[in-house]
Design a protein around this motif. Structure first.
Motif, PDB file in Angstrom:
ATOM      1  N   THR A   6       0.860  -1.175   0.000  1.00 49.41           N
ATOM      2  CA  THR A   6       0.000   0.000   0.000  1.00 49.41           C
ATOM      3  C   THR A   6       0.898   1.227   0.000  1.00 49.41           C
ATOM      4  N   ALA A   7       0.262   2.396  -0.113  1.00 43.52           N
ATOM      5  CA  ALA A   7       1.052   3.627  -0.079  1.00 43.52           C
ATOM      6  C   ALA A   7       1.799   3.751   1.245  1.00 43.52           C
ATOM      7  N   VAL A   8       1.146   3.332   2.341  1.00 47.79           N
ATOM      8  CA  VAL A   8       1.769   3.446   3.661  1.00 47.79           C
ATOM      9  C   VAL A   8       2.940   2.483   3.798  1.00 47.79           C
ATOM     10  N   THR A   9       2.734   1.219   3.437  1.00 49.14           N
ATOM     11  CA  THR A   9       3.823   0.245   3.559  1.00 49.14           C
ATOM     12  C   THR A   9       4.964   0.579   2.613  1.00 49.14           C
ATOM     13  N   GLY A  10       4.624   1.114   1.431  1.00 52.87           N
ATOM     14  CA  GLY A  10       5.675   1.528   0.517  1.00 52.87           C
ATOM     15  C   GLY A  10       6.511   2.666   1.085  1.00 52.87           C
ATOM     16  N   TRP A  11       5.855   3.628   1.741  1.00 54.47           N
ATOM     17  CA  TRP A  11       6.571   4.741   2.356  1.00 54.47           C
ATOM     18  C   TRP A  11       7.462   4.242   3.490  1.00 54.47           C
ATOM     19  N   LEU A  12       6.944   3.321   4.294  1.00 59.72           N
ATOM     20  CA  LEU A  12       7.721   2.787   5.408  1.00 59.72           C
ATOM     21  C   LEU A  12       8.902   1.955   4.938  1.00 59.72           C
ATOM     22  N   SER A  13       8.805   1.378   3.758  1.00 62.22           N
ATOM     23  CA  SER A  13       9.874   0.521   3.256  1.00 62.22           C
ATOM     24  C   SER A  13      11.037   1.313   2.674  1.00 62.22           C
ATOM     25  N   ARG A  14      10.854   2.605   2.428  1.00 56.42           N
ATOM     26  CA  ARG A  14      11.922   3.418   1.845  1.00 56.42           C
ATOM     27  C   ARG A  14      12.964   3.770   2.898  1.00 56.42           C
ATOM     28  N   PRO A  15      14.175   4.124   2.466  1.00 53.68           N
ATOM     29  CA  PRO A  15      15.235   4.483   3.424  1.00 53.68           C
ATOM     30  C   PRO A  15      14.847   5.677   4.291  1.00 53.68           C
ATOM     31  N   ALA A  16      15.227   5.613   5.551  1.00 53.69           N
ATOM     32  CA  ALA A  16      14.917   6.688   6.490  1.00 53.69           C
ATOM     33  C   ALA A  16      15.853   7.874   6.263  1.00 53.69           C
ATOM     34  N   GLU A  17      15.368   9.071   6.592  1.00 54.24           N
ATOM     35  CA  GLU A  17      16.164  10.277   6.480  1.00 54.24           C
ATOM     36  C   GLU A  17      17.276  10.283   7.532  1.00 54.24           C
ATOM     37  N   GLY A 117      17.881  -0.014   7.219  1.00 60.07           N
ATOM     38  CA  GLY A 117      17.872   1.437   7.125  1.00 60.07           C
ATOM     39  C   GLY A 117      16.543   2.019   6.700  1.00 60.07           C
ATOM     40  N   SER A 118      15.509   1.203   6.660  1.00 57.13           N
ATOM     41  CA  SER A 118      14.198   1.687   6.224  1.00 57.13           C
ATOM     42  C   SER A 118      13.530   2.532   7.307  1.00 57.13           C
ATOM     43  N   ARG A 119      12.526   3.290   6.885  1.00 58.06           N
ATOM     44  CA  ARG A 119      11.771   4.079   7.851  1.00 58.06           C
ATOM     45  C   ARG A 119      11.092   3.178   8.882  1.00 58.06           C
ATOM     46  N   PHE A 120      10.572   2.061   8.416  1.00 63.45           N
ATOM     47  CA  PHE A 120       9.909   1.153   9.357  1.00 63.45           C
ATOM     48  C   PHE A 120      10.886   0.670  10.420  1.00 63.45           C
ATOM     49  N   ALA A 121      12.100   0.340  10.022  1.00 65.07           N
ATOM     50  CA  ALA A 121      13.104  -0.147  10.975  1.00 65.07           C
ATOM     51  C   ALA A 121      13.448   0.917  12.000  1.00 65.07           C
ATOM     52  N   LEU A 122      13.688   2.148  11.550  1.00 62.64           N
ATOM     53  CA  LEU A 122      14.107   3.209  12.465  1.00 62.64           C
ATOM     54  C   LEU A 122      12.959   3.712  13.318  1.00 62.64           C
ATOM     55  N   TYR A 123      11.802   3.927  12.705  1.00 62.72           N
ATOM     56  CA  TYR A 123      10.654   4.375  13.493  1.00 62.72           C
ATOM     57  C   TYR A 123      10.185   3.291  14.463  1.00 62.72           C
ATOM     58  N   GLY A 124      10.291   2.039  14.039  1.00 64.79           N
ATOM     59  CA  GLY A 124       9.915   0.949  14.935  1.00 64.79           C
ATOM     60  C   GLY A 124      10.813   0.889  16.157  1.00 64.79           C
ATOM     61  N   LEU A 125      12.118   1.041  15.937  1.00 60.18           N
ATOM     62  CA  LEU A 125      13.051   1.046  17.060  1.00 60.18           C
ATOM     63  C   LEU A 125      12.813   2.245  17.969  1.00 60.18           C
ATOM     64  N   LEU A 126      12.527   3.387  17.378  1.00 57.89           N
ATOM     65  CA  LEU A 126      12.233   4.576  18.172  1.00 57.89           C
ATOM     66  C   LEU A 126      10.961   4.374  18.989  1.00 57.89           C
TER      67      LEU A 126
END
Length: 406
Positions: A6-17, A117-126
């Motif tokens: 989905t748009a959300v999962t696709g966004w989360l799968s991209r590299p984090a800033e 390094g994905s957004r999901f990985a970093l936001y999940g850890l945070l």
């Protein structure tokens, strides 16, 4: 095949800033420094293990302290720390616990093919560091549960890649230090991986026997520690136990009835794990959900059972949230985590000694959610077409192809 994109999962799968990476690092370092300034021994629970090692170095039995709940191998593992300066230990231990939790999260992500390094990985850890109270509790206590929190996802990652024997070795080494992951040996029984089962059982047996021969009065584990684990007979510890057997007893339910209810819930959990394995799909969700259900079943009935034990299970389930049908996509998964939000004051549960009621609520709802996911077809999207499946690393196998034996 339905990949659940989905748009959300696709966004989360991209590299984090890069800003997100710095924020996560800052939060983790700040937690280590905060604990180091407050806990000279690296945390109350860590101090118990270190005292056991010091007792052994002095020629005394480590099991004279009934709060030392580890196998003999943990005594030898704690010796290097007992020889280090206190000023180093007070920062080294929380740093080590944080590193173990980060490594466990990283392994859980790779099980599901999520980039580190994905957004999901970093936001999940945070989210785990800031929004899940047991994370901070474990860093502050310095409890050796941190070893199990990295050993289980590492073992499951190896199992998903067909390296079952190495997975059994990892579980065996973890159990040799702390028996928390002992229920996972049933996963090797379900999978009929007898070599892995032999390593998971044999390694801690050999290590414990060898360590016991090197210390005075090793029988204290059977005469003091094991009865304590079976009865939970400690007025102080009982106030922090999250097992329904302990919590229901505090609410006035007869101890026998509370233990019976907890035992029935644990048996139901084992049945759910068996049903999940019998579904037959070979995706990572099968291994993860079975292992998580086995651990949650043990937490329902074990004495003691603490809130930080959840860090062995929650990151594993959370890491699969991008997959369709995952347990972490159920609203009940998030309902279970609500009592663990730091800083929110619950009526009548303000004292620390009443925290166990919140922990028990989280444990029971989480076990129910995982159990429902096991029996109701969770991970269906991952099974997809019967023609094949995708494993971590992007390799696709045919339905007739089986993982290499361990």
């Amino acid at each position: 095949m339905n990949t659940g994109k989905t748009a959300v999962t696709g966004w989360l799968s991209r590299p984090a800033e890069w800003q997100v990476r710095w924020i996560v690092g800052l939060v983790l370092v700040a937690a280590v420094v905060r604990v180091g300034l407050r806990a000279p021994g690296g945390g109350m629970d860590n101090a118990i293990v270190v005292r056991a090692a010091e007792a052994w170095l002095d020629g005394r039995s480590p099991y004279a302290d009934r709060h030392f709940l580890y196998l003999p191998g943990a005594v030898l593992a704690a010796v290097p720390q007992a020889l280090l300066p206190a000023d180093l230990v007070r920062y080294l231990v929380p740093a080590g616990v944080s590193a173990a939790l980060v490594a466990g999260w990283a392994c859980a992500l790779r099980i599901h093919g999520v980039a580190w390094g994905s957004r999901f990985a970093l936001y999940g850890l945070l989210g785990l560091a800031l929004g899940f109270a047991p994370f901070g509790h474990l860093v502050e206590l310095g409890n050796w549960t941190a070893g199990s929190a990295v050993a289980l996802p590492l073992a499951l990652l190896l199992a998903c890649r067909g390296r079952w024997a190495v997975a059994g070795l990892v579980i065996g080494l973890a159990v040799a230090v702390k028996p928390l992951l002992a229920p996972v040996v049933l996963l090797f029984v379900l999978a009929r991986r007898w070599r892995a089962l032999g390593l998971a059982v044999g390694v801690p047996a050999v290590v414990s026997a060898a360590a016991a021969l090197a210390m005075p009065h090793p029988a204290g584990f059977f005469t003091r520690t094991l009865p304590f684990l079976l009865r939970g007979d400690d007025a102080f510890v009982r106030l922090y136990e999250a097992s329904p057997a302990a919590v229901l007893a505090r609410l006035g339910v007869p101890q026998t009835g509370a233990a019976l209810l907890a035992g029935c819930a644990a048996l139901a959990g084992l049945w759910c794990a068996r049903q999940r394995w019998r579904r037959g799909d070979e995706g990572p969700a099968r291994v993860v959900e079975c292992a998580a259900m086995l651990m949650l079943s043990a937490f329902l009935v074990s004495r003691p059972s603490y809130d930080h034990y959840l860090l062995v299970v929650v990151p594993l389930l959370l890491a699969g949230a991008l997959a369709p049908g995952a347990a972490a996509r159920s609203p009940w998964f998030w309902v279970a985590l609500v009592p663990q939000v730091p800083g929110f004051t619950w009526p009548w549960l303000e004292p620390a000694t009443r925290r166990a009621f919140k922990d028990a609520a989280t444990l029971c709802v989480l076990a129910g959610t995982a159990g429902w996911a096991c029996v109701a077809g969770a991970g269906a999207g991952e099974r997809g077409e019967r023609g094949g499946l995708t494993v971590p690393g992007g390799r696709r196998t045919g339905a007739e192809e089986t993982a290499p034996s361990g």
